[in-house]
Design a protein around this motif. Structure first.
Motif, PDB file in Angstrom:
ATOM      1  N   UNK A 171      -9.233  35.918 -18.304  1.00  0.00           N
ATOM      2  CA  UNK A 171      -8.226  35.690 -19.342  1.00  0.00           C
ATOM      3  C   UNK A 171      -7.181  34.680 -18.882  1.00  0.00           C
ATOM      4  N   UNK A 172      -6.708  34.823 -17.647  1.00  0.00           N
ATOM      5  CA  UNK A 172      -5.708  33.883 -17.130  1.00  0.00           C
ATOM      6  C   UNK A 172      -6.286  32.478 -17.088  1.00  0.00           C
ATOM      7  N   UNK A 173      -7.552  32.374 -16.708  1.00  0.00           N
ATOM      8  CA  UNK A 173      -8.212  31.071 -16.652  1.00  0.00           C
ATOM      9  C   UNK A 173      -8.273  30.437 -18.037  1.00  0.00           C
ATOM     10  N   UNK A 174      -8.685  31.201 -19.027  1.00  0.00           N
ATOM     11  CA  UNK A 174      -8.795  30.657 -20.386  1.00  0.00           C
ATOM     12  C   UNK A 174      -7.431  30.299 -20.962  1.00  0.00           C
ATOM     13  N   UNK A 175      -6.416  31.055 -20.598  1.00  0.00           N
ATOM     14  CA  UNK A 175      -5.088  30.763 -21.119  1.00  0.00           C
ATOM     15  C   UNK A 175      -4.519  29.469 -20.556  1.00  0.00           C
ATOM     16  N   UNK A 176      -5.096  29.002 -19.471  1.00  0.00           N
ATOM     17  CA  UNK A 176      -4.650  27.725 -18.908  1.00  0.00           C
ATOM     18  C   UNK A 176      -5.348  26.528 -19.568  1.00  0.00           C
ATOM     19  N   UNK A 177      -6.362  26.788 -20.386  1.00  0.00           N
ATOM     20  CA  UNK A 177      -7.090  25.685 -21.037  1.00  0.00           C
ATOM     21  C   UNK A 177      -6.241  25.172 -22.201  1.00  0.00           C
ATOM     22  N   UNK A 178      -5.917  23.882 -22.239  1.00  0.00           N
ATOM     23  CA  UNK A 178      -5.103  23.339 -23.339  1.00  0.00           C
ATOM     24  C   UNK A 178      -5.812  23.496 -24.685  1.00  0.00           C
ATOM     25  N   UNK A 179      -5.037  23.727 -25.726  1.00  0.00           N
ATOM     26  CA  UNK A 179      -5.617  23.846 -27.069  1.00  0.00           C
ATOM     27  C   UNK A 179      -6.419  22.608 -27.443  1.00  0.00           C
ATOM     28  N   UNK A 180      -5.973  21.435 -26.983  1.00  0.00           N
ATOM     29  CA  UNK A 180      -6.665  20.193 -27.306  1.00  0.00           C
ATOM     30  C   UNK A 180      -8.095  20.198 -26.763  1.00  0.00           C
ATOM     31  N   UNK A 181      -8.301  20.855 -25.635  1.00  0.00           N
ATOM     32  CA  UNK A 181      -9.642  20.908 -25.056  1.00  0.00           C
ATOM     33  C   UNK A 181     -10.589  21.719 -25.948  1.00  0.00           C
TER      34      UNK A 181
END
Length: 309
Positions: free
Chosen positions: A175-185
């Motif tokens: 979850x922490x990993x996915x939350x670091x992915x920018x929305x633009x990605x």
């Protein structure tokens, strides 16, 4: 956005509609301007933005039964209306939800959600169905039958697969990993399109609307249901409406706002619209000639059922 009718007459206005926009994973509340409905029907209209695509329907085993974030946004809007309607002349006990296309499907989801009980008194479902699906090859060549609800486990599997694309498939920090992915990605990678279907099997949506209807677990409120002809033409530039089309628009606004106020689309100066029953004729609205028709033959229902097999 909130648009209100004229409150100078001293009467208590019924809050006519909470509008859910369409777009199948795109769009915004501002895409549907309710000004004419407000002006002609003397009603209040609230339009809503809600999370879409991966931001609205994402699921993951690590999230448990949490999903349906777009539906939760819509529920939050309904709660807000209930708490604040009186402040802008609305009746919190007379709320109609209406939606077009995917907004209509979202309306079905709300009617199937136990969390919406008491928040919706009427519903208008325009150009979708609580049992809607797209037959094979109609969304894209080679694509199979496409439904608008998906089991939670299937949505979670899709979430895990997409997480892997971002290097976030396993480990305690998924979850922490996915939350670091920018929305633009998410947007640039097309991943939001993976999550157009609404997950069910959750506290917010225990069952898809079709099942809820069969099992009589859907809200028992008056429903106005219809379908647009050539709906996808709404997405292309069109010529200015003819006088006959403008008259038809006024007629439809009259029916919708009358239904929102009373639960019956019939009223003074409007064409008679009989209540539907199994096997009955349905109301067709076309410029200059609204009236009842036999749906089975007029719209070639047998042909379309065979296409979807």
């Amino acid at each position: 956005m909130i648009l209100t009718g004229d409150e100078t007459c001293g009467r208590r206005w019924a809050l006519a509609a909470v509008g859910l926009h369409g777009g199948d994973g795109t769009g915004a509340g501002a895409d549907y301007d309710p000004a004419r409905m407000v002006e002609q029907g003397d009603v209040n209209v609230v339009t809503v933005n809600y999370r879409l695509g991966a931001f609205g329907n994402f699921a993951l085993p690590q999230l448990g039964s949490s999903a349906d974030f777009g539906t939760q946004d819509q529920l939050a809007a309904l709660w807000w209306v209930k708490q604040n309607a009186a402040a802008f002349g609305g009746d919190p006990g007379n709320v109609t939800v209406f939606g077009e296309s995917s907004g209509a499907f979202a309306t079905c989801a709300l009617l199937s959600s136990p969390d919406a009980v008491g928040l919706v008194q009427r519903a208008i479902i325009d150009s979708s169905s609580c049992s809607a699906y797209f037959p094979k090859n109609t969304v894209a060549p080679g694509l199979g039958r496409h439904t608008l609800f998906t089991p939670l486990a299937q949505a979670q599997a899709a979430g895990t697969a997409v997480g892997g694309k971002f290097g976030c498939a396993t480990g305690a920090d998924v979850l922490a990993c996915l939350r670091r992915v920018p929305a633009k990605a998410w947007l640039d990678g097309g991943y939001t399109e993976v999550f157009t279907a609404t997950p069910y099997g959750t506290p917010v949506l225990p069952a898809p609307s079709e099942m809820a209807m069969r099992e009589r677990r859907i809200a028992g409120v008056p429903v106005l249901f219809g379908t647009n002809r050539d709906e996808l033409r709404l997405d292309v530039a069109a010529a200015a409406a003819t006088a006959a089309q403008q008259d038809l628009s006024r007629t439809m606004i009259g029916h919708w706002t009358r239904f929102a106020r009373t639960g019956d689309p019939n009223g003074p100066g409007l064409p008679a619209w009989p209540k539907y029953a199994d096997g009955a004729r349905v109301q067709r609205f076309a410029p200059g000639k609204p009236g009842p028709v036999d749906a089975e033959t007029t719209f070639k229902c047998a042909l379309w059922r065979s296409v979807g097999q």
